[in-house]
Scaffold this active site. Sequence first.
Site, PDB file in Angstrom:
ATOM      1  N   GLN A   1      18.985  14.190  -6.887  1.00  9.01           N
ATOM      2  CA  GLN A   1      18.464  15.171  -5.942  1.00  9.01           C
ATOM      3  C   GLN A   1      17.583  14.477  -4.893  1.00  9.01           C
ATOM      4  O   GLN A   1      16.653  13.755  -5.236  1.00  9.01           O
ATOM      5  CB  GLN A   1      17.665  16.243  -6.694  1.00  9.01           C
ATOM      6  CG  GLN A   1      17.181  17.388  -5.830  1.00  9.01           C
ATOM      7  CD  GLN A   1      18.317  18.240  -5.276  1.00  9.01           C
ATOM      8  OE1 GLN A   1      19.295  18.532  -5.962  1.00  9.01           O
ATOM      9  NE2 GLN A   1      18.204  18.624  -4.012  1.00  9.01           N
TER      10      GLN A   1
ATOM     11  N   ASP B   1      28.103  13.536  -4.503  1.00 11.09           N
ATOM     12  CA  ASP B   1      27.474  13.882  -3.217  1.00 11.09           C
ATOM     13  C   ASP B   1      28.213  13.224  -2.054  1.00 11.09           C
ATOM     14  O   ASP B   1      27.988  13.580  -0.896  1.00 11.09           O
ATOM     15  CB  ASP B   1      26.009  13.420  -3.207  1.00 11.09           C
ATOM     16  CG  ASP B   1      25.055  14.583  -3.401  1.00 11.09           C
ATOM     17  OD1 ASP B   1      25.467  15.735  -3.162  1.00 11.09           O
ATOM     18  OD2 ASP B   1      23.890  14.332  -3.774  1.00 11.09           O
TER      19      ASP B   1
ATOM     20  N   LYS C   1      22.080  24.399  -9.685  1.00 16.03           N
ATOM     21  CA  LYS C   1      23.263  23.569  -9.949  1.00 16.03           C
ATOM     22  C   LYS C   1      23.581  23.546 -11.447  1.00 16.03           C
ATOM     23  O   LYS C   1      24.736  23.713 -11.848  1.00 16.03           O
ATOM     24  CB  LYS C   1      23.022  22.137  -9.429  1.00 16.03           C
ATOM     25  CG  LYS C   1      23.049  22.072  -7.904  1.00 16.03           C
ATOM     26  CD  LYS C   1      22.478  20.770  -7.344  1.00 16.03           C
ATOM     27  CE  LYS C   1      22.403  20.856  -5.832  1.00 16.03           C
ATOM     28  NZ  LYS C   1      21.696  19.733  -5.206  1.00 16.03           N
TER      29      LYS C   1
END
Length: 306
Positions: free
Chosen positions: A97, A120, A53
């Site tokens: 994460q 997200d 990422k």
Amino acid sequence: MAELLDGKRIADEILSEVRNDVIGTDDAGRRPPGLAVVLVGGDPASIVYVGLKVKKCAELGFHSERHNLPESTTTAELLALIAKLNADHAIDGILVQLPLPKHIAEQEVLDAIEPHKDVDGFHPINVGLLYLGQEKRALTPCTPSGVIELLERSNIPISGTRTVVIGRSTIVGKPMAALLINRSATVTVCHSRTVDLPAVCREADLLIAAIGKPGYVTDEFIKPGATVIDVGINPVTDPAMAREFFGDDEKRFAAIANRGQTLVGDVHPRLAATVAGRITPVPGGVGPLTIAMLLKNTLKAYRLAM
Ligand SMILES: NC(=O)c1ccc[n+]([C@@H]2O[C@H](COP(=O)([O-])OP(=O)(O)OC[C@H]3O[C@@H](n4cnc5c(N)ncnc54)[C@H](OP(=O)(O)O)[C@@H]3O)[C@@H](O)[C@H]2O)c1
């Protein structure tokens, strides 16, 4: 044999559009979009995902920050970092994460991210906006949003189709169903308690599998000619198992020999290909779209903040 849907090509297309928009902000003398990625602990898969990422951010001209915290981090310490990033004007997107270490209150952490920085799409406000059909104002989860991009850019109809989603997780299955309902599909969501899963799946023009079980969805789950989207990512380390899934595909045996594993989805690639009309490969299907959508979401968050 089923046509393979090239997720990598579509992900590259999205990334190139995002890149052009970032160049546009630079030309206009504005700061670039910024993403903060937070990693707690040393889960090997998470380290790889976070690395990918951050690398992609650099390639596209984003500002990015990587925050590596030790396994022993407390919920309070993580919340303090989130508060700092929420207040940071150079940061448009915050990604924590997952999975977090067991002792951390995961939902509390996700709820603490400002909804407009929640790239997200897991904050209750964004979940609510998605279910209200107000996607323009929402940040929606990357993997199911990537599936929608894949379908739309491949000219695969959604409206009016009989669609079955296998899996009801908050990360994939449930938001996938909401995105499809918003596009007027007739959606059935299946899970581990669904009775006669193959029969339900055989009704689908569009079948989406997100269960986390290698090669579980075989030809008997698929209506002839259906489009099958395989979200699953499962390691295969045993050459005999690789032969079952991929026949004599030498590349798969080489991957096991060189890297210790190859990947298979939740769909049995060899059997499904004999019945499906179109299918996503693993790797190279949904996976590349997830990261492309993270950057697209960060750009959206940047624009929403302006
Ligand atoms: N491509 C990507 O970028 C990406 C992103 C995220 C996830 N994934 C992959 O997608 C898969 C699913 O991930 P997830 O996070 O959604 O998994 P998850 O949270 O474990 O959820 C799995 C879902 O599948 C259902 N399920 C499990 N076994 C089943 C069975 N035999 N029959 C019917 N339903 C069954 C479960 O039902 P219950 O609710 O009844 O337990 C649950 O709803 C995994 O392979 C994961 O690695 C890929």
